[in-house]
Write an enzyme that holds these catalytic residues in place. Structure first.
Site, PDB file in Angstrom:
ATOM      1  N   GLY A 254       0.814  -1.211   0.000  1.00  0.00           N
ATOM      2  CA  GLY A 254       0.000   0.000   0.000  1.00  0.00           C
ATOM      3  C   GLY A 254       0.845   1.257   0.000  1.00  0.00           C
ATOM      4  O   GLY A 254       0.707   2.119  -0.864  1.00  0.00           O
ATOM      5  N   ALA A 255       1.744   1.354   0.960  1.00  0.00           N
ATOM      6  CA  ALA A 255       2.550   2.558   1.092  1.00  0.00           C
ATOM      7  C   ALA A 255       3.675   2.298   2.068  1.00  0.00           C
ATOM      8  O   ALA A 255       3.675   1.292   2.767  1.00  0.00           O
ATOM      9  CB  ALA A 255       1.691   3.723   1.588  1.00  0.00           C
ATOM     10  N   MET A 256       4.630   3.249   2.131  1.00  0.00           N
ATOM     11  CA  MET A 256       5.818   3.038   2.945  1.00  0.00           C
ATOM     12  C   MET A 256       6.229   4.325   3.647  1.00  0.00           C
ATOM     13  O   MET A 256       6.288   5.387   3.032  1.00  0.00           O
ATOM     14  CB  MET A 256       6.936   2.512   2.039  1.00  0.00           C
ATOM     15  CG  MET A 256       8.248   2.265   2.741  1.00  0.00           C
ATOM     16  SD  MET A 256       8.064   0.966   4.006  1.00  0.00           S
ATOM     17  CE  MET A 256       9.308   1.522   5.171  1.00  0.00           C
ATOM     18  N   GLU A 291       0.888   5.978   7.560  1.00  0.00           N
ATOM     19  CA  GLU A 291       2.304   6.216   7.240  1.00  0.00           C
ATOM     20  C   GLU A 291       2.820   7.423   8.009  1.00  0.00           C
ATOM     21  O   GLU A 291       3.952   7.424   8.494  1.00  0.00           O
ATOM     22  CB  GLU A 291       2.515   6.402   5.736  1.00  0.00           C
ATOM     23  CG  GLU A 291       1.974   5.278   4.849  1.00  0.00           C
ATOM     24  CD  GLU A 291       2.362   3.879   5.282  1.00  0.00           C
ATOM     25  OE1 GLU A 291       3.422   3.715   5.902  1.00  0.00           O
ATOM     26  OE2 GLU A 291       1.585   2.939   5.014  1.00  0.00           O
ATOM     27  N   HIS A 294       3.609   6.509  11.590  1.00  0.00           N
ATOM     28  CA  HIS A 294       4.854   5.746  11.742  1.00  0.00           C
ATOM     29  C   HIS A 294       6.036   6.650  12.104  1.00  0.00           C
ATOM     30  O   HIS A 294       7.036   6.169  12.616  1.00  0.00           O
ATOM     31  CB  HIS A 294       5.193   5.020  10.435  1.00  0.00           C
ATOM     32  CG  HIS A 294       4.664   3.625  10.326  1.00  0.00           C
ATOM     33  ND1 HIS A 294       4.758   2.698  11.340  1.00  0.00           N
ATOM     34  CD2 HIS A 294       4.073   2.972   9.279  1.00  0.00           C
ATOM     35  CE1 HIS A 294       4.246   1.542  10.932  1.00  0.00           C
ATOM     36  NE2 HIS A 294       3.809   1.678   9.692  1.00  0.00           N
ATOM     37  N   GLU A 313       3.827  -2.106  13.598  1.00  0.00           N
ATOM     38  CA  GLU A 313       2.638  -2.207  12.745  1.00  0.00           C
ATOM     39  C   GLU A 313       1.340  -2.324  13.535  1.00  0.00           C
ATOM     40  O   GLU A 313       0.347  -1.682  13.217  1.00  0.00           O
ATOM     41  CB  GLU A 313       2.783  -3.362  11.748  1.00  0.00           C
ATOM     42  CG  GLU A 313       3.909  -3.152  10.724  1.00  0.00           C
ATOM     43  CD  GLU A 313       3.798  -1.856   9.923  1.00  0.00           C
ATOM     44  OE1 GLU A 313       2.732  -1.219   9.940  1.00  0.00           O
ATOM     45  OE2 GLU A 313       4.799  -1.469   9.284  1.00  0.00           O
TER      46      GLU A 313
END
Ligand code: PHE
Ligand code: ZN
Length: 848
Positions: A254-256, A291, A294, A313
């Site tokens: 999905g994304a980082m 994100e 995070h 996560e």
């Protein structure tokens, strides 16, 4: 066989690495990467072992002097410099390697997508960029120089210099290599800013390819909302002058959350009313938040090793779920999250891939980015919050940030923070992290002389590698309702610590109806003998919205299970639904969730867990039949609600109009079963937003009446990759089962089926596996088609191939003929020469 990594083997890295300087000279097939690592030995006599894969070594020196061949050993997986070649004190290692981003189809490391360079380093992709201790407990400050003629050159941290053909970035915060990122391309930004709680102004940019910039506004707003929420709710402020997000079309996940430079799958950034659905908008907002969050839970405090993945996560999913609950309707969000949890995590936990949120061994870490690590990890954080209360939770998190900022931590560190701040002993609670499997919670009731007793037992079935399952601490939120529907005992949290345990409630005038596991207070399967009448009572009266929905869900599920085994729909369910459709006091989004029937996979899972063998065709037929029965019984009410929920005025993705649209589509599904598709066709023809256009198209596909609409949809959208993904997905997922495999074959032959693009591949193959009865066709054609494509994808992109192999994780549920067919395909995959480590680990685990 590939080597296994064990948690028990963890050893700290024997060198300190404080600073890294990287220089990239970009070229599609021959990028040069120079690295300067400033190292200090921490243990006398240790060799320097660096990870490195698919790197062509050009130069290697220590303190400016080239190493001789006898000083080091170069293998397929890295570079070892012998202790004798290392100075005793601090030294600088310089390396130069050559890599070929244009040939990188695995989309891990430095790769190219539509002419732009981008990176994906989590979990172990940095070793495909340069030789490095590629492990999360090595945290260093990075300085990056990028040389390229492309106009936009980005990396982590703050920009420090730029000129013709180059840019330099400096990241003041120490970070592990998995958070490194680099982007270079012809990109345009949608920009804004955010002023932090201490008054610092942060520049925000969403970077996309030219032509996509008119679809970034929502993502930018979501970022600003996330930054404000994290300050208000967790006291967390952003810590750089700039925050960049880049959208790429080719992305495995999905994304980082790369530090200061998040990279997103474009489907989680780009949105306009014509191209994105309400659900897309909700996901974009949630993933932007995830994100961003995070930055504190993952980046400032990271993981010691990859076994601790759920430390970042699980917590970050919990945070993004809370954020969405605050932005939208909290009760509705909780129900949606539980539907996802059961559909993905309970399913995973009931099969051969079951593992604890913190596993203790793996062969390929990419295979552990799972529903268990993410979604169950979030449930475990939610239970901690329930146990210590909201203030206790905030105190624990404050201590976590104060104590561990800048560190690479473990689940033990995390639990200790809760123990120290609350004074509780959480030894038993920790089993949620170390034990696999979903506990089954059975409950029986007694009522005598005004005393009401709940007798609970908990049991968790053996899972791969774990036979013994000691009792866990289960927080059970319970409320009691009186015979007239009033709440006589408000919610209280019972803490179950034994395998069998009873709880009593005194002084009751009449036998109450219990509302157990309110808000889904623990990720368990609740088993309770109950009557349809009592479920209907709870659906009408429960003051806890989750359990209200749950009562209806249980009724629907038992109805479908009975029908799939030859029964007829019960009157209680049909009547209860009738009351709900007309209940103007309930939120539209909530009514929509209550109206939506459980999916076929959920029915199959319920049958299997009750010891029956699910028949996919019978389940499909039962679900269609129930839809039709509902529509016949409540046609007038459904039609009136359908008409009343049309949203006037221009589209906005806000919670209120989305709720109306979802109720409208929830009415359209049963109505389409009896109106020949007339309403769906009319809606398709008149829709001005993707939510309704696709909602209508879905109904027409399921009816086999979509050829015209599919052609016009395609003609309108063939140049929009994200919209065409929906076109592929809808057909694969919803074509009637007998025709599904043939349809998937035709789609695979379509010139627009660009199978190397992960989104497109997932649309078609993921769509087919979501077509329960189509995928599980008795002759095995669905399995064969699916396995053929996994075999084809694996050499190109092992990570995505391995991830998609989970379509087979439910094989043990089905009849022996289907079992043999699925195992046959898995065996065929496993026997492929040169199979990736990713997919070979998966097939071995799936076969058990
Ligand atoms: N860490 C990312 C997230 O949860 C997921 C991810 C993992 C992305 C591995 C790419 C590769 O947000
Ligand atoms: Zn994450």
């Amino acid at each position: 066989m590939h080597a296994t990594t064990y948690l028990a083997d963890y050893r700290p890295f024997p060198f300190a690495l404080e600073r890294v300087s990287l220089r990239f000279r970009l070229a599609p097939e021959a990028t040069r990467v120079q690295a300067e690592l400033h190292l200090t030995p921490r243990e006398a006599g240790a060799a320097l072992v660096l990870d490195g894969e698919e790197l062509k070594l050009i130069a290697l020196a220590i303190d400016g002097a080239d190493l001789k061949p006898a000083d080091y050993l170069l293998t397929e997986t890295g570079l070892t410099i012998h202790p004798a070649a290392l100075p005793e004190g601090a030294f600088t290692l310089t390396t130069e390697v050559e890599i070929a981003p244009a040939l990188n189809t695995a989309l891990e490391g430095l790769y190219m997508s539509n002419g732009m360079y981008c990176t994906q380093c989590e979990a172990e992709g940095f070793r495909k960029i340069t030789f490095y201790p590629d492990r999360p407990d090595v945290m260093a400050r990075f300085h990056v120089r990028i040389e390229s003629d492309l106009p936009v050159l980005l990396s982590n941290g703050n920009p420090v210099a730029q000129g013709a053909g180059f840019a330099e970035w400096d990241d003041p915060w120490p970070k592990p290599a998995y958070l490194f990122a680099l982007v270079a391309g012809d990109l345009v930004a949608t920009s804004g800013s955010f002023t932090t709680m201490s008054g610092r102004e942060v520049a925000l940019n969403i970077w996309v390819r030219p032509g996509d910039e008119d679809r970034c506004g929502f993502a930018l707003g979501a970022l600003q909302r996330s930054m404000g929420w994290d300050e208000r709710t967790y006291g967390r402020e952003y810590d750089l002058h700039i925050f960049n997000i880049v959208a790429v079309d080719d992305f495995n996940m999905g994304a980082m959350e790369n530090k200061g430079l998040n990279i997103f799958n474009s489907k989680l950034v780009l949105a306009s009313p014509e191209t994105a659905t309400d659900l897309d908008y909700e996901r974009i907002e949630a993933v932007i938040a995830h994100e961003y969050f995070h930055n504190w839970t993952g980046n400032r405090i990271t993981c010691r090793d990859w076994f601790q993945l759920c430390l970042k996560e699980g917590l970050t999913v919990f945070r993004d779920q809370s954020f969405t609950a605050d932005m939208r309707l909290g009760a509705v969000k909780r129900i949606e999250d539980v539907i996802t949890l059961r559909g993905r995590q309970f399913r995973e936990d009931a099969g051969p891939l079951s593992h604890p949120p913190r596993p203790d061994h793996y062969r390929e870490i990419n295979n552990f980015y799972t529903a268990t690590v993410y979604e169950k990890g979030a449930e475990v954080v939610g239970m901690l919050k329930t146990l210590v209360g909201p203030e206790g939770y905030r105190a624990a998190l404050d201590l976590y940030f104060a104590r561990h900022d800048g560190q690479a931590c473990t689940i033990e560190d995390w639990i200790k923070v809760f123990e120290d701040s609350s004074g509780r002993d959480l030894t038993q609670f920790k089993r949620w992290y170390t034990d696999a499997g979903t506990p089954h919670l059975k409950v029986a009731e007694r009522f005598e002389n005004g005393t009401y007793t709940l007798d609970f037992t908990q049991e968790t079935a053996a899972t791969p590698g774990q036979a013994e399952k000691p009792a866990r601490l289960i927080p059970i939120a319970v409320g009691l309702l009186g015979p007239n529907g009033d709440e006589v005992v408000p919610t209280q949290v019972l803490e179950m610590t034994e395998a069998r345990q009873s709880f009593t409630f005194e002084g009751l005038g009449a036998r109450p109806v219990p509302s157990i596991l309110r808000g889904f207070s623990a990720p368990v399967v609740l088993e309770r003998e109950t009557s349809p009448a009592e479920q209907a009572f709870l659906l009408a009266h429960d003051s806890d919205p989750f359990n209200r929905w749950e009562a209806g869900r249980a009724l629907a599920l038992s109805t479908l299970c009975a029908m799939a085994q030859g029964g007829a729909p019960g009157g209680e369910y049909l009547d209860a639904v009738g009351r709900l459709i007309a209940d103007e006091t309930a939120e539209p989004a909530f009514r929509a969730l209550c109206l939506r029937l459980p999916g076929e996979d959920e029915v199959a899972q319920a049958l299997a867990s009750a010891g029956a063998v699910p028949d996919p065709d019978a389940i499909h037929a039962a679900r269609r039949k129930l839809m039709e029965t509902l529509a016949n019984r409540h046609e007038a009410a459904l039609a009136a609600t359908y008409a009343a929920c049309a949203v006037p005025g221009p589209y906005t993705p806000d919670a209120a109009p989305s709720g109306l649209r979802s109720l409208r589509l929830a009415c359209l599904a049963p109505l389409s079963a009896i109106d020949g598709g007339a309403r769906a066709q009319a809606l398709f023809d008149s829709a001005t937003n993707m939510t309704e256009s696709l909602g209508a198209l879905n109904q027409l596909i399921a009816l086999g009446k979509a050829e015209g609409p599919l052609a016009s949809f395609r003609a309108r959208w063939e140049n929009n990759r994200l919209v065409m993904d929906k076109w592929f997905m809808a057909q694969a997922a919803l074509t009637p089962p007998a025709a599904a495999v043939a349809r998937a074959e035709a789609l695979a032959a379509d010139p627009l089926f660009d199978w190397k693009n992960p989104n497109r591949f997932r649309s078609l193959l993921g769509g087919l596996s979501a077509n329960h009865a189509g995928f599980h066709r008795a002759d095995g054609a669905g399995y064969r088609f699916y396995a053929d494509w996994l075999i084809r994808l694996d050499p190109m992109n092992p990570q995505t191939a391995a991830r998609m192999s989970t379509a087979f994780e439910t094989w043990a549920r089905y009849d022996t003929a289907r079992q043999a067919l699925m195992r046959g395909e898995l065996t065929r995959i496993a026997a492929q020469p040169g199979l990736s480590r990713d997919l070979s680990e998966m097939t071995a685990r799936l076969l058990g």
